[in-house]
Design a protein around this motif. Structure first.
Motif, mmCIF file in Angstrom:
data_model
loop_
_atom_site.group_PDB
_atom_site.id
_atom_site.type_symbol
_atom_site.label_atom_id
_atom_site.label_comp_id
_atom_site.label_asym_id
_atom_site.label_seq_id
_atom_site.Cartn_x
_atom_site.Cartn_y
_atom_site.Cartn_z
ATOM 1 N N UNK A 96 47.112 31.717 6.088
ATOM 2 C CA UNK A 96 48.509 31.323 5.848
ATOM 3 C C UNK A 96 49.314 31.690 7.092
ATOM 4 N N UNK A 97 49.827 30.647 7.778
ATOM 5 C CA UNK A 97 50.552 30.878 9.030
ATOM 6 C C UNK A 97 52.055 31.035 8.771
ATOM 7 N N UNK A 98 52.713 31.648 9.739
ATOM 8 C CA UNK A 98 54.182 31.680 9.759
ATOM 9 C C UNK A 98 54.681 30.240 9.943
ATOM 10 N N UNK A 99 55.761 29.903 9.231
ATOM 11 C CA UNK A 99 56.265 28.524 9.322
ATOM 12 C C UNK A 99 56.640 28.168 10.759
ATOM 13 N N UNK A 100 57.152 29.131 11.537
ATOM 14 C CA UNK A 100 57.543 28.823 12.920
ATOM 15 C C UNK A 100 56.318 28.528 13.791
#
Ligand code: FAD
Ligand code: DLZ
Ligand code: SF4
Length: 509
Positions: A41-45
């Protein structure tokens, strides 16, 4: 020969020799795929930044006259896997050859080798022309080495590339100026504002929601602050060289609630997706310094060591030690990360700040990553798989080759000492010395036991006690064990009880 060339999201190097000439037979493909957005799960940025940079890169290539296929996240033809999309394209467009740039990640390397064996057209791979060292050179350097000292690697790189060298000797008479660095931020010092870009990324945010991509962290859709092109990356670098470099080395280990990036360069995202190269970064830094002499040699050396030393060295370790590296767990730690790592909701001020700014900006600087979040995770016995996933997801610059060696290696010592010669752990005294976090903390940095004692203090001694079998023989820890051994047994017992109380109540710290 009709050729398909793959460009991955972290291979946006417009200086690559592939693009020197236009060729009607060649088509480039870039794709936004769920296999990459979802493997952690990545950071949205991070997702938005990569997609935005990929799209501007594709547009640039089109403007140069190259032929491009761009498969966007919501494209109906998208099969959301590199292999499946490539197979489909080869079949549909009758490509006769497939070419790719060596990926930086072991997982994708294997995936592309497998793909090459499944398509019945020739495949050729090319160097990404980004790093100072090719994969073969790294292999030679690290082959049959008993230990992997960063300092020897760094000196070899300085000599080989003639960087900061004079008549075969290091400029300034020393290889390493670390001791002159590492100061705290002086009282009343006003830190320069970071240079920020302002992009409207509303369409990307909508796209991620529409395609059900799970992310963490915050974003302001009308003001995305990271550079997404080569030009912006160079602007950020120039700003750093002219304004931040004079204080970079001195304050590189300092931490404060007043600034989220202090005098750090914030160029890791641009570097890691290859909008700029490490060579041009170092060349620019050194030539500006030669011309203007605007700072001392220790600032320049400190910065060059991060890029020419640490960055290339971590890549060397990665390729020498993967895939085993991903499974190493020297201390056999198995606890879960507390839930406040995902919202910053803890009374520990240092962790609250470091985590909250990571969620807000997808960024924390090195010492926050190493001596706050990493330090805590190690002292608290967290499973390195969990720690890796958190770091790989949350930072805009996180790609496995550089994330895992820093996290599992340097920060968690889960590799048993390949990257570091001792675990990077500290009690509150280091954090108090290097930051202003402790001043307004719920906990007392100078108390070891009792209701408000700083958790770092008891966890620190608990760690030494728990891992004696593995650490006592480490020469660099001799002094700490001698202090522990001399401590009276009542005090030791109190510290261990305090640590155990904190570990049992980790969610409420
Ligand atoms: P600056 O402090 O301004 O340094 C300049 C450049 O030097 C960086 O851009 C980076 O390219 C390089 N650099 C500095 N330290 C390192 C290092 N230890 N390893 C590799 N390159 C380095 N860096 C990443 O690029 N990706 C990661 O996923 C990553 N994960 C990390 C996880 C942990 C636990 C730790 C302790 C460090 C990690 N780092 C990672 C290294 C470092 O923290 C970041 O490179 C740095 O914070 C990026 O910010 P900056 O550009 O402002 O760096
Ligand atoms: C990190 C990332 C993400 C989130 N999405 C994509 C994508 O959709 N398409 C792509 O080509 N690359 C993406 N990346 C970067 C890849 O994970 C990276 O290129 C590989 O891991 C190789 O290092
Ligand atoms: Fe962190 Fe302890 Fe200082 Fe609080 S007192 S900021 S928990 S080191």
């Amino acid at each position: 020969m009709k050729t398909l060339r793959l460009i991955l999201g972290d291979q946006l190097n417009e200086q690559h020799s592939w693009f020197n000439k236009k060729d009607e037979e060649v088509t480039y493909v870039l794709m936004e795929v769920k296999s990459e957005t979802n493997y952690v799960v990545h950071h949205i940025q991070k997702v938005v930044g990569i997609f935005y940079a990929m799209r501007q890169f594709a547009e640039k290539l089109i403007n140069y006259g190259h032929q491009i296929v761009y498969i966007s996240l919501n494209d109906p033809i998208n099969k959301h896997s590199f292999s499946e999309n490539i197979k489909e394209l080869i079949q549909k467009e009758q490509f006769e050859k497939f070419e790719y740039l060596l990926p930086d990640e072991w997982r994708v390397d294997k995936l592309l080798i497998q793909l090459a064996s499944e398509i019945n057209i020739p495949t050729e791979k090319f160097d990404s022309e980004h790093f100072f060292t090719s994969r073969e050179e790294l292999q030679e350097f690290f082959a049959n080495k008993k230990d992997f000292l960063m300092e020897s690697f760094y000196r070899a790189m300085r000599k080989k590339n003639s960087i900061l060298m004079e008549n075969g000797q290091p400029i300034g008479g020393k290889w390493n100026f670390d001791h002159d660095n590492r100061k705290r931020i002086p009282e009343n010092h006003r830190i320069l504002e970071p240079k920020l870009f302002q992009h409207d990324v509303s369409e990307f945010v909508k796209l991620l929601i529409e395609c059900d991509v799970k992310t963490i962290g915050e974003i302001n859709p009308t003001s995305f602050n990271w550079p997404i092109s080569r030009i912006e990356s160079l602007e950020l670098l120039d700003y750093f060289i002219e304004n931040c470099l004079p204080l970079f080395g001195t304050l590189q280990d300092a931490m404060t609630i007043k600034s989220w990036s202090i005098y750090h360069a914030r160029i890791s995202f641009s570097l890691n997706i290859k909008l700029i190269s490490p060579k041009e970064v170092i060349d620019k830094v050194v030539s500006f310094w030669n011309e203007k002499q605007h700072c001392t040699v220790n600032q320049i050396e400190g910065f060059v060591r991060q890029i020419l030393g640490w960055r290339e060295y971590m890549r060397g370790i990665y390729w020498a030690k993967m895939p085993e590296y991903k499974t190493l767990n020297f201390f056999e730690q198995n606890k879960k990360l507390p839930s406040w790592f995902w919202d910053g909701n803890t009374k520990m001020n240092c962790l609250k700040h470091s985590i909250s700014q990571s969620l807000k900006y997808a960024y924390a600087h090195h010492i926050q990553r190493l001596m706050i979040t990493g330090n805590f995770a190690l002292l608290a016995g967290i499973n390195p798989d969990d720690v890796d996933n958190w770091y790989l997801g949350i930072y805009i610059d996180a790609f496995e080759w550089v994330e895992i060696t820093n996290t599992r290696g340097m920060s968690q010592y889960a590799d048993g000492g390949i990257v570091g010669s001792k675990p990077y752990i500290s009690s509150a005294s280091y954090i108090d010395k290097m930051s202003d976090y402790c001043k307004n903390c719920h906990y007392k940095s100078n108390e070891k036991t009792g209701e408000n004692a700083c958790p770092f203090n008891s966890l620190y001694w608990n760690f030494f006690d728990q891992h004696q079998d593995k650490l006592r023989s480490n020469f660099r820890l001799k002094m700490m064990y001698s202090i522990w051994d001399k401590m009276d047994s009542g005090q030791k017992e109190k510290l261990l009880v305090q640590a155990s109380h904190y570990l049992n109540n980790i969610e409420n710290l």
